[in-house]
Design a protein around this motif. Structure first.
Motif, PDB file in Angstrom:
ATOM      1  N   LEU A  18       0.846  -1.197   0.000  1.00  0.00           N
ATOM      2  CA  LEU A  18       0.000   0.000   0.000  1.00  0.00           C
ATOM      3  C   LEU A  18       0.876   1.239   0.000  1.00  0.00           C
ATOM      4  CD1 LEU A  18      -2.433  -1.095   2.852  1.00  0.00           C
ATOM      5  CD2 LEU A  18      -2.908  -1.111   0.379  1.00  0.00           C
ATOM      6  N   ASP A  60       2.936  -5.899   2.751  1.00  0.00           N
ATOM      7  CA  ASP A  60       3.347  -4.898   3.751  1.00  0.00           C
ATOM      8  C   ASP A  60       3.871  -5.522   5.044  1.00  0.00           C
ATOM      9  OD1 ASP A  60       2.811  -2.219   2.615  1.00  0.00           O
ATOM     10  OD2 ASP A  60       0.779  -2.997   2.396  1.00  0.00           O
ATOM     11  N   PHE A  63       6.503  -4.266   7.657  1.00  0.00           N
ATOM     12  CA  PHE A  63       6.199  -3.181   8.607  1.00  0.00           C
ATOM     13  C   PHE A  63       5.581  -3.773   9.873  1.00  0.00           C
ATOM     14  CE2 PHE A  63       5.924  -1.240   4.297  1.00  0.00           C
ATOM     15  CZ  PHE A  63       7.071  -0.468   4.400  1.00  0.00           C
ATOM     16  N   GLU A  65       5.750  -3.280  12.940  1.00  0.00           N
ATOM     17  CA  GLU A  65       5.285  -2.471  14.068  1.00  0.00           C
ATOM     18  C   GLU A  65       3.764  -2.385  14.143  1.00  0.00           C
ATOM     19  OE1 GLU A  65       6.523   1.710  15.794  1.00  0.00           O
ATOM     20  OE2 GLU A  65       5.500   1.960  13.896  1.00  0.00           O
ATOM     21  N   ASP A  66       3.105  -2.446  12.992  1.00  0.00           N
ATOM     22  CA  ASP A  66       1.668  -2.185  12.969  1.00  0.00           C
ATOM     23  C   ASP A  66       0.816  -3.312  13.528  1.00  0.00           C
ATOM     24  OD1 ASP A  66       1.872   0.385  11.863  1.00  0.00           O
ATOM     25  OD2 ASP A  66       2.292  -0.494   9.910  1.00  0.00           O
ATOM     26  N   ARG A  85      -3.922  -6.131   5.306  1.00  0.00           N
ATOM     27  CA  ARG A  85      -2.898  -6.386   6.310  1.00  0.00           C
ATOM     28  C   ARG A  85      -3.401  -7.238   7.482  1.00  0.00           C
ATOM     29  NH1 ARG A  85       1.197  -1.888   7.768  1.00  0.00           N
ATOM     30  NH2 ARG A  85       2.152  -3.842   8.382  1.00  0.00           N
ATOM     31  N   GLU A 113      -3.707   0.007  14.155  1.00  0.00           N
ATOM     32  CA  GLU A 113      -2.362  -0.302  13.665  1.00  0.00           C
ATOM     33  C   GLU A 113      -1.420   0.370  14.650  1.00  0.00           C
ATOM     34  OE1 GLU A 113      -1.930   0.503   9.435  1.00  0.00           O
ATOM     35  OE2 GLU A 113      -3.679  -0.766   8.983  1.00  0.00           O
ATOM     36  N   GLY A 115       1.427   1.540  14.572  1.00  0.00           N
ATOM     37  CA  GLY A 115       2.127   2.756  14.148  1.00  0.00           C
ATOM     38  C   GLY A 115       1.412   3.990  14.679  1.00  0.00           C
ATOM     39  N   ARG A 131      -6.658   4.226   9.908  1.00  0.00           N
ATOM     40  CA  ARG A 131      -6.373   2.811  10.211  1.00  0.00           C
ATOM     41  C   ARG A 131      -6.787   2.393  11.625  1.00  0.00           C
ATOM     42  NH1 ARG A 131      -2.260   0.967   6.705  1.00  0.00           N
ATOM     43  NH2 ARG A 131      -2.506   2.033   4.721  1.00  0.00           N
ATOM     44  N   LEU A 160      -0.433   9.377   7.874  1.00  0.00           N
ATOM     45  CA  LEU A 160      -0.937   7.999   7.898  1.00  0.00           C
ATOM     46  C   LEU A 160      -1.118   7.507   9.327  1.00  0.00           C
ATOM     47  CD1 LEU A 160      -1.564   5.264   6.463  1.00  0.00           C
ATOM     48  CD2 LEU A 160       0.900   4.790   6.533  1.00  0.00           C
ATOM     49  N   HIS A 161      -0.029   7.563  10.088  1.00  0.00           N
ATOM     50  CA  HIS A 161      -0.044   7.052  11.466  1.00  0.00           C
ATOM     51  C   HIS A 161       0.456   8.139  12.425  1.00  0.00           C
ATOM     52  CE1 HIS A 161       0.431   2.805   9.661  1.00  0.00           C
ATOM     53  NE2 HIS A 161      -0.698   2.790  10.319  1.00  0.00           N
ATOM     54  N   LEU A 242       6.865   3.209   0.234  1.00  0.00           N
ATOM     55  CA  LEU A 242       5.634   2.515   0.661  1.00  0.00           C
ATOM     56  C   LEU A 242       5.049   3.170   1.909  1.00  0.00           C
ATOM     57  CD1 LEU A 242       6.836  -1.194   0.236  1.00  0.00           C
ATOM     58  CD2 LEU A 242       5.389   0.118  -1.319  1.00  0.00           C
ATOM     59  N   ASP A 243       5.377   4.438   2.130  1.00  0.00           N
ATOM     60  CA  ASP A 243       4.877   5.168   3.309  1.00  0.00           C
ATOM     61  C   ASP A 243       5.423   4.611   4.624  1.00  0.00           C
ATOM     62  OD1 ASP A 243       3.281   6.794   1.710  1.00  0.00           O
ATOM     63  OD2 ASP A 243       1.456   5.627   2.054  1.00  0.00           O
ATOM     64  N   GLY A 244       6.477   3.843   4.555  1.00  0.00           N
ATOM     65  CA  GLY A 244       7.011   3.230   5.779  1.00  0.00           C
ATOM     66  C   GLY A 244       8.247   3.973   6.256  1.00  0.00           C
ATOM     67  N   CYS A 248       8.333   1.674  11.813  1.00  0.00           N
ATOM     68  CA  CYS A 248       7.465   0.600  11.320  1.00  0.00           C
ATOM     69  C   CYS A 248       8.202  -0.709  11.093  1.00  0.00           C
ATOM     70  CB  CYS A 248       6.842   0.956   9.972  1.00  0.00           C
ATOM     71  SG  CYS A 248       6.602   2.671   9.673  1.00  0.00           S
TER      72      CYS A 248
HETATM   73  C1  CIR Z   1       0.864   0.597   4.849  1.00  0.00           C
HETATM   74  O1  CIR Z   1       0.320   1.489   4.184  1.00  0.00           O
HETATM   75  O2  CIR Z   1       0.274  -0.052   5.703  1.00  0.00           O
HETATM   76  C2  CIR Z   1       2.343   0.321   4.599  1.00  0.00           C
HETATM   77  N1  CIR Z   1       2.623   0.476   3.216  1.00  0.00           N
HETATM   78  C3  CIR Z   1       3.209   1.254   5.422  1.00  0.00           C
HETATM   79  C4  CIR Z   1       3.031   1.058   6.891  1.00  0.00           C
HETATM   80  C5  CIR Z   1       3.873   1.995   7.656  1.00  0.00           C
HETATM   81  N2  CIR Z   1       3.781   1.734   9.049  1.00  0.00           N
HETATM   82  C6  CIR Z   1       3.902   2.672   9.979  1.00  0.00           C
HETATM   83  O3  CIR Z   1       3.965   3.868   9.678  1.00  0.00           O
HETATM   84  N3  CIR Z   1       3.851   2.255  11.240  1.00  0.00           N
END
Ligand code: CIR
Length: 253
Positions: A18, A60, A63, A65-66, A85, A113, A115, A131, A160-161, A242-244, A248
């Motif tokens: 994602l 994903d 990552f 941590e989520d 996920r 999640e 994060g 999320r 995002l987080h 990937l926004d990570g 994460c």
């Molecule tokens: C997602 O969108 O879930 C992953 N591509 C990236 C998750 C990043 N996790 C975080 O910031 N804790």
């Protein structure tokens, strides 16, 4: 102080992960090299690192941590808000059984999640995001209270987080960027401000008095160094696609 970390190698399927980043597809071979250096950085900070094999079924899943919140008293398996996920949690639960006697699980309709969860001593700030919803946050707070810990919710709009824009570096020092700079609940901390054009560096991590920082953010580096920390830079450009970020990629406990 942390003793251990759990990481999962990225799989080739990471290119299907994602993202909203618009930075192009990650280069898998480079991601592997960067991930290995990230593991080295954790080891240099004195952690025993458990490296899980790549799981191609879940793009994903690197990552980690989520999918779990690890505290001194219990582990809480989340229920990720991203449907693709949700299946990542089962494997992590199995792994955590070797380390935790007390394992709780967030149930639907709650989504969380981790994060979105920032630990400050025995208190946990939980971001309400796309999320993580109120039901998920309420369940986490109830689990925390069962073990003598506490939690509270924080609203967020732009990222995002929660930890996309915040990092607690212990000793009352809070790295913050954007919408988090002015939040009432964070004014009691010594805020280390990250400039908007280096916002990716707000996702740094404190690991036993060293701060791991993404490579290439000189202003953020200066602010954190001036607060007295030694810095270990890690290049995670392929995960940024990937926004990570740095937090994460591991569970630290
Ligand atoms: C997602 O969108 O879930 C992953 N591509 C990236 C998750 C990043 N996790 C975080 O910031 N804790």
């Amino acid at each position: 102080m942390f003793k251990r970390a759990i990481v999962r190698k990225p799989g080739k399927s990471m290119i299907d992960g994602l993202t909203t980043a618009e930075l192009g597809l990650p280069d898998y071979e480079l991601a592997l090299v960067q991930h290995a250096d990230y593991v080295n950085a954790l080891k240099e900070c004195g952690l025993d690192v458990l490296e899980l094999d790549a799981d191609e079924e879940y793009p994903d899943s690197t990552f980690v941590e989520d999918v779990a919140l690890l505290t001194s008293k219990c582990a809480i398996i989340t229920n990720p808000g991203a449907p693709s996920r949700r299946g990542e949690t089962a494997a992590m639960k199995k792994v955590l059984q070797d380390y935790y006697a007390n394992i709780e699980k967030v149930q639907a309709p709650g989504t969380v999640e981790a994060g979105d969860i920032m630990m400050v001593g025995s208190h946990f700030y939980i971001g309400l995001s796309e999320r993580t919803n109120q039901s998920g946050a309420d369940q986490v707070i109830a689990f925390l209270e069962k073990y003598g810990l506490s939690g509270s919710v924080v609203t967020l709009k732009e990222v995002l987080h929660l930890k996309t824009g915040l990092a607690y570096l212990e000793n009352n020092n809070l790295v913050a960027c954007g919408e988090f700079l002015t939040k009432e609940e964070f004014q009691k901390f010594n805020i280390l401000e990250i400039a908007e054009d280096e916002s990716y560096a707000a996702n740094s991590i404190w690991v036993n008095d060293t701060v791991l920082l993404p490579k290439g953010f000189p202003k953020a580096r200066k602010v954190i160094e001036e607060a007295g920390y030694s810095i270990r830079e890690v290049d995670v450009s392929e995960f940024q696609k990937l926004d990570g970020g740095l937090s994460c990629l591991s569970l630290r406990f």
